[in-house]
Write an enzyme that holds these catalytic residues in place. Structure first.
Site, PDB file in Angstrom:
ATOM      1  N   ASP A  51      50.719  29.901  35.377  1.00 47.05           N
ATOM      2  CA  ASP A  51      51.649  30.396  35.879  1.00 47.05           C
ATOM      3  C   ASP A  51      52.742  29.270  36.594  1.00 47.05           C
ATOM      4  O   ASP A  51      53.635  29.399  37.224  1.00 47.05           O
ATOM      5  CB  ASP A  51      51.486  31.319  37.045  1.00 47.05           C
ATOM      6  CG  ASP A  51      50.644  31.037  38.109  1.00 47.05           C
ATOM      7  OD1 ASP A  51      50.166  29.691  38.375  1.00 47.05           O
ATOM      8  OD2 ASP A  51      50.363  31.571  38.955  1.00 47.05           O
ATOM      9  N   SER A  52      52.235  27.906  36.340  1.00 43.88           N
ATOM     10  CA  SER A  52      52.894  26.908  36.925  1.00 43.88           C
ATOM     11  C   SER A  52      54.109  26.754  35.904  1.00 43.88           C
ATOM     12  O   SER A  52      54.827  25.929  36.110  1.00 43.88           O
ATOM     13  CB  SER A  52      52.079  25.415  36.553  1.00 43.88           C
ATOM     14  OG  SER A  52      51.351  25.451  35.316  1.00 43.88           O
ATOM     15  N   LYS A 118      42.001  33.494  34.667  1.00 41.01           N
ATOM     16  CA  LYS A 118      42.048  32.622  35.980  1.00 41.01           C
ATOM     17  C   LYS A 118      42.609  33.586  37.176  1.00 41.01           C
ATOM     18  O   LYS A 118      43.856  34.048  36.932  1.00 41.01           O
ATOM     19  CB  LYS A 118      42.428  31.379  35.850  1.00 41.01           C
ATOM     20  CG  LYS A 118      42.180  30.519  37.311  1.00 41.01           C
ATOM     21  CD  LYS A 118      42.707  29.029  36.952  1.00 41.01           C
ATOM     22  CE  LYS A 118      43.971  28.681  36.896  1.00 41.01           C
ATOM     23  NZ  LYS A 118      44.849  29.078  38.153  1.00 41.01           N
ATOM     24  N   GLU A 187      40.866  23.471  44.184  1.00 41.68           N
ATOM     25  CA  GLU A 187      42.201  22.819  44.055  1.00 41.68           C
ATOM     26  C   GLU A 187      42.447  22.021  45.523  1.00 41.68           C
ATOM     27  O   GLU A 187      42.284  22.768  46.527  1.00 41.68           O
ATOM     28  CB  GLU A 187      43.502  23.590  43.555  1.00 41.68           C
ATOM     29  CG  GLU A 187      44.689  22.797  43.749  1.00 41.68           C
ATOM     30  CD  GLU A 187      46.154  23.520  43.409  1.00 41.68           C
ATOM     31  OE1 GLU A 187      47.171  22.964  43.423  1.00 41.68           O
ATOM     32  OE2 GLU A 187      45.792  24.520  42.702  1.00 41.68           O
TER      33      GLU A 187
END
Length: 271
Positions: A51-52, A118, A187
């Site tokens: 979704d980046s 994810k 992350e």
């Protein structure tokens, strides 16, 4: 029928075997077919349709505006250019707000060609991870800095330095594996926390800003190629075009450095 039947498919079983053998695996984001083809030519094991895309493709300042329809469109483009990589797809913001929504939308992603999905979150996604796993949908749980929770977190900060939050992340990671999560993505967490989580889990762990100890490393392909949309690059980003003569050379150097353990170095690691 796939157009790339000569390429061996990277499966979840492949990634587990690589972990067992101590072999690092490589991941990059991609959002369209041509770049996916070039990424595969470089030897990337996992392609994430992230979704980046909301930031690097659509020009938004966060991932939140990305819709399920948009994610599926880019996923279908990636699948057409894929040459055997494991394709992982993000569940967009609020696409898994309820169990029913999560089941429906994960199904749509798998039917569009994803090999796994994810989901961002901690223990609260355990039930969903279990439900999807039982139905044949591999789940990668995304923990640490979770971009979809940007407004709650209040910024892009390293997570898990506070002892209480550190312990919570460890316990939630363990609970997610027990619930059926097939992989974990960490992350922006300190290297020491990554090592502690790795010692508790048996599933493959992917890192971005989580130090060199993880089984796999992932980056946004635009960052690797030096065309990031960010004014200030995060510490964990390395621009491989600075030392390359072509895009293909930059992609190959990223793969080689991850495989050999050169990247991430201490310069790209949080402590």
């Amino acid at each position: 029928m796939s157009l790339h039947i000569d390429k061996k498919q990277i499966t979840l079983s492949t990634l587990n075997k690589m972990k067992a053998n101590g072999e690092k695996f490589t991941c990059l984001t991609s959002y369209e077919s041509t770049m996916t083809s070039k990424i595969c030519d470089a030897g990337i094991d996992v392609v994430l349709v992230g979704d980046s895309l909301g930031m690097v493709i659509q020009g938004h300042d966060s991932t939140l505006p990305v819709t399920m329809e948009q994610l599926i469109y880019h996923l279908e483009c990636v699948v057409r250019g894929n040459k055997g990589a494991h394709v992982m797809a993000d569940m967009p913001f609020m696409s898994y707000a309820t169990d029913d929504m999560g089941f429906e939308n994960a199904t749509r992603l798998m039917q569009a060609g994803a090999n796994s999905i994810k989901i961002e979150g901690g223990e609260w996604i355990s039930k969903m991870a279990s439900m999807l796993s039982d139905r044949g949908i591999p789940v990668c749980a995304h923990m640490g800095l979770t971009p979809q929770a940007f407004n709650r977190i209040g910024g892009n900060f390293v997570q898990g330095r506070d002892p209480e939050k550190r312990e919570k992340i460890i316990l939630e990671a363990v609970s997610l594996e027990k619930a059926g999560a097939a992989m974990l993505l960490l992350e922006c967490v300190p290297d020491s926390l990554t090592k502690e989580i790795m010692s508790e889990l048996s599933i493959p762990v992917i890192g971005i800003g989580a130090g060199p100890s993880t089984d796999g490393q992932i980056m946004v392909v635009h960052d690797v190629l030096g065309i990031s949309c960010l004014e200030k690059l995060p510490k964990f980003v390395k621009n491989y075009m600075n030392e390359s003569h072509s895009i293909q050379d930059a992609l190959s150097k990223y793969v080689n450095e991850v495989k050999s353990g050169v990247f991430p170095s201490t310069d790209h690691t949080f402590y």
